[in-house]
Motif scaffolding. Structure first.
Motif, PDB file in Angstrom:
ATOM      1  N   GLU A  85       0.694  -1.100   0.072  1.00 21.63           N
ATOM      2  CA  GLU A  85      -0.032  -0.059   0.075  1.00 21.63           C
ATOM      3  C   GLU A  85       0.825   1.418   0.099  1.00 21.63           C
ATOM      4  O   GLU A  85       0.502   2.377  -0.597  1.00 21.63           O
ATOM      5  CB  GLU A  85      -0.962  -0.031   1.395  1.00 21.63           C
ATOM      6  N   TRP A  86       1.997   1.160   0.745  1.00 23.20           N
ATOM      7  CA  TRP A  86       2.691   2.328   0.640  1.00 23.20           C
ATOM      8  C   TRP A  86       3.650   2.714  -0.448  1.00 23.20           C
ATOM      9  O   TRP A  86       4.359   3.693  -0.596  1.00 23.20           O
ATOM     10  CB  TRP A  86       3.538   2.480   2.054  1.00 23.20           C
ATOM     11  N   TYR A  89       1.635   3.326  -5.793  1.00 23.88           N
ATOM     12  CA  TYR A  89       1.734   4.088  -7.214  1.00 23.88           C
ATOM     13  C   TYR A  89       2.836   4.485  -7.657  1.00 23.88           C
ATOM     14  O   TYR A  89       2.919   5.312  -8.541  1.00 23.88           O
ATOM     15  CB  TYR A  89       0.783   5.395  -6.776  1.00 23.88           C
ATOM     16  N   SER A 111       2.430   6.649  -2.403  1.00 18.02           N
ATOM     17  CA  SER A 111       1.237   5.798  -1.949  1.00 18.02           C
ATOM     18  C   SER A 111      -0.006   6.538  -2.145  1.00 18.02           C
ATOM     19  O   SER A 111      -1.029   6.165  -1.635  1.00 18.02           O
ATOM     20  CB  SER A 111       1.484   5.744  -0.358  1.00 18.02           C
ATOM     21  N   SER A 112       0.011   7.484  -2.590  1.00 21.23           N
ATOM     22  CA  SER A 112      -1.433   8.267  -3.089  1.00 21.23           C
ATOM     23  C   SER A 112      -1.408   8.647  -4.583  1.00 21.23           C
ATOM     24  O   SER A 112      -0.812   8.845  -5.051  1.00 21.23           O
ATOM     25  CB  SER A 112      -1.642   9.481  -2.052  1.00 21.23           C
ATOM     26  N   TYR A 113      -2.763   8.833  -4.860  1.00 22.59           N
ATOM     27  CA  TYR A 113      -3.118   9.330  -6.134  1.00 22.59           C
ATOM     28  C   TYR A 113      -4.529   9.996  -6.280  1.00 22.59           C
ATOM     29  O   TYR A 113      -5.577   9.555  -5.648  1.00 22.59           O
ATOM     30  CB  TYR A 113      -3.009   8.139  -7.197  1.00 22.59           C
ATOM     31  N   LEU A 115      -1.248  12.465  -6.682  1.00 22.82           N
ATOM     32  CA  LEU A 115      -0.017  12.623  -6.144  1.00 22.82           C
ATOM     33  C   LEU A 115      -0.152  13.779  -5.110  1.00 22.82           C
ATOM     34  O   LEU A 115      -0.324  14.910  -5.385  1.00 22.82           O
ATOM     35  CB  LEU A 115       1.254  12.629  -6.948  1.00 22.82           C
ATOM     36  N   THR A 116       0.166  13.443  -3.921  1.00 21.63           N
ATOM     37  CA  THR A 116       0.531  14.733  -2.881  1.00 21.63           C
ATOM     38  C   THR A 116       1.759  14.491  -2.027  1.00 21.63           C
ATOM     39  O   THR A 116       2.360  13.323  -1.942  1.00 21.63           O
ATOM     40  CB  THR A 116      -0.624  14.618  -1.759  1.00 21.63           C
ATOM     41  N   ASP A 118       2.102  14.303   1.110  1.00 23.22           N
ATOM     42  CA  ASP A 118       2.363  13.243   2.097  1.00 23.22           C
ATOM     43  C   ASP A 118       1.954  11.802   1.846  1.00 23.22           C
ATOM     44  O   ASP A 118       2.129  10.885   2.447  1.00 23.22           O
ATOM     45  CB  ASP A 118       0.929  13.398   3.108  1.00 23.22           C
ATOM     46  N   GLY A 119       2.108  11.516   0.439  1.00 22.08           N
ATOM     47  CA  GLY A 119       2.038  10.319  -0.216  1.00 22.08           C
ATOM     48  C   GLY A 119       3.277   9.977  -0.697  1.00 22.08           C
ATOM     49  O   GLY A 119       3.392   9.108  -1.458  1.00 22.08           O
ATOM     50  N   ASN A 143       7.232  13.375   4.336  1.00 27.38           N
ATOM     51  CA  ASN A 143       7.662  13.779   3.068  1.00 27.38           C
ATOM     52  C   ASN A 143       8.918  13.519   2.854  1.00 27.38           C
ATOM     53  O   ASN A 143       9.674  14.420   3.601  1.00 27.38           O
ATOM     54  CB  ASN A 143       6.874  15.041   2.412  1.00 27.38           C
TER      55      ASN A 143
END
Length: 440
Positions: A85-86, A89, A111-113, A115-116, A118-119, A143
């Motif tokens: 999960e981490w 992406y 890890s986020s989309y 993209l930020t 924190d990810g 980050n």
């Protein structure tokens, strides 16, 4: 001074349509030598539609290529892919170090989309060999990007360097000291460290408009730890200038800066650096020391992996404050030429000389100016380049062509200015600036 020579084989690693996972990019390679081979770990980007990911997300993985000469790479294969999960992406921009008989590949995990910041964090792959991954861990709970491990303990400590707050500017290059390598994926210890980030930062930004980021894993020299890093000028504008710089850190306390380059070693110049997936980018991600040659690996236009070489001794001399200043020393008896009021043609000023040593005689051609603003070329000689032994009473070159005869203000500048001379095949060629007072 130093001279940077780009490899004639650049780009060393390029996208291949035959590999869906690297159709778009094969950039930001980090090399490591093991035996007679060099392995380069790089970021590979595939076509988002063919990879079946989010509509406009280009998923990155980390691939490995092999070379027997450090120039020609083959046997390209996927090495680290999103599994958790981490990192779901993308896995980007590896930095590899051999430390206490294991290989540690730190990389950027997405890890986020969409993209930020924190990810976007650091992760690590631990390898017993360069052929497979044993374990993977998320590293920073905040980050960060571009983390690398020092290749040996410093005063008994495991030492890492990273860029914190990379996507929450200003980013900070900082040092982390640990008792064990396992501390590098201990979330609570990272949180304690992050609270005191200012105590661990290395001050490399010259002004608030710049951005810096760790480039290659540190290389140990007898003068200090050599860190190649990315320096981006005008980071918060549309006129970003990507450069590669270097800094020497103290061997016992790498938070201490011994010296640094005063300007970039490189900026985008070649066509493969100026055009590509994201144009006008050169980004250092690896380095190897071969005797007195330093090979810097870098990503070009976020598309390919390239290499440039310079002499380590020249780079060190340009970094160390004492040796940098020792290259040029003003002589005590300056100036060696001054205006001569007995000669109207050089009564106002004598400056901007060219010089050439032929058979032990230094010939000096200089710009001389009269009080009406007319420039001519004067001539002088010296045996040692410091004491003038002969000075012609007449100029050796005067305005004679239409494009250098005064046409403007009677006391405005005009004439023959700023000579540059070169000896070619027993003939001395002089280039100069011609000015008629109206058009240069």
């Amino acid at each position: 001074m130093f001279r940077v020579q780009r490899s004639k084989n650049n780009p060393l690693i390029s996208p291949e349509k035959a590999h869906l996972w690297e159709e778009i990019s094969t950039c930001n390679g980090c090399p490591i030598k093991e035996g007679r081979k060099t392995y380069c770990f790089y970021r590979a980007i595939g076509d988002p539609d063919k990879m079946g990911t989010a509509k406009d997300l280009t998923t990155s993985i980390i691939a490995r290529a092999t070379s027997t000469d450090g120039e020609n790479y083959f046997d390209k294969t996927k090495f680290i892919s999103p599994e958790n999960e981490w990192e779901k992406y993308g896995c980007e921009d590896p930095r590899i170090t051999k430390f206490e008989n294991k290989f540690y590949i730190f990389y950027t995990a997405l890890s986020s989309y969409p993209l930020t910041a924190d990810g976007i964090k650091v992760a690590v792959a631990v390898c017993d060999s360069l052929h497979s991954v044993s374990k993977k861990y998320p590293v920073t709970p905040f980050n960060a990007k571009a983390m690398a491990l020092f290749p040996e303990r410093i005063n008994g400590k495991v030492v890492a360097i990273l860029t914190a707050n990379t996507d929450k500017p200003p980013g900070e290059i900082a040092i982390r000291l640990c008792d064990s390598v396992e501390d590098l994926w201990n979330e609570e210890k990272w949180k304690d460290w992050y609270k005191n980030l200012n105590n661990w930062r290395i001050p490399l930004r010259r002004d608030d408009g710049e951005h810096i980021e760790v480039g290659a894993p540190p290389i140990k020299t007898k003068y200090g730890w050599l860190l190649i890093y990315s320096h981006i000028k005008n980071y918060f504008s549309a006129d970003k200038v990507f450069g590669i710089e270097a800094v020497l850190l103290d061997l016992d306390d790498p938070r201490v800066v011994i010296g640094r380059t005063t300007h970039p070693l490189m900026v985008p110049e070649e066509i493969y650096e100026m055009y590509g997936y994201i144009p006008n980018i050169i980004f250092p991600t690896g380095a190897l020391l071969n005797n007195n040659d330093l090979d810097i690996y870098y990503g070009a236009s976020d598309t390919t992996t390239c290499k440039a070489t310079l002499r380590l001794s020249d780079l060190i001399n340009s970094i160390l404050p004492k040796t940098r200043m020792s290259h040029i020393e003003r002589i005590v008896d300056n100036p060696i030429l001054i205006p001569n009021t007995d000669h109207e043609w050089e009564s106002r000023s004598v400056f901007n000389p060219a010089a050439i040593d032929i058979d032990g005689t230094v010939s000096i051609l200089y710009r001389a100016m009269s009080f009406d603003g007319t420039s001519v070329i004067g001539y002088a000689e010296s045996k040692n380049g410091e004491v003038v032994t002969f000075r012609d009473t007449r100029p050796i070159y005067i305005p004679r062509a239409e494009f250098e005869l005064k046409k403007g203000n009677p006391t405005g500048n005009s004439g023959c200015e700023d000579p540059r001379i070169t000896l070619l095949d027993d003939i001395i060629y002089m280039c100069y600036t011609a000015y008629d007072g109206v058009k240069a």
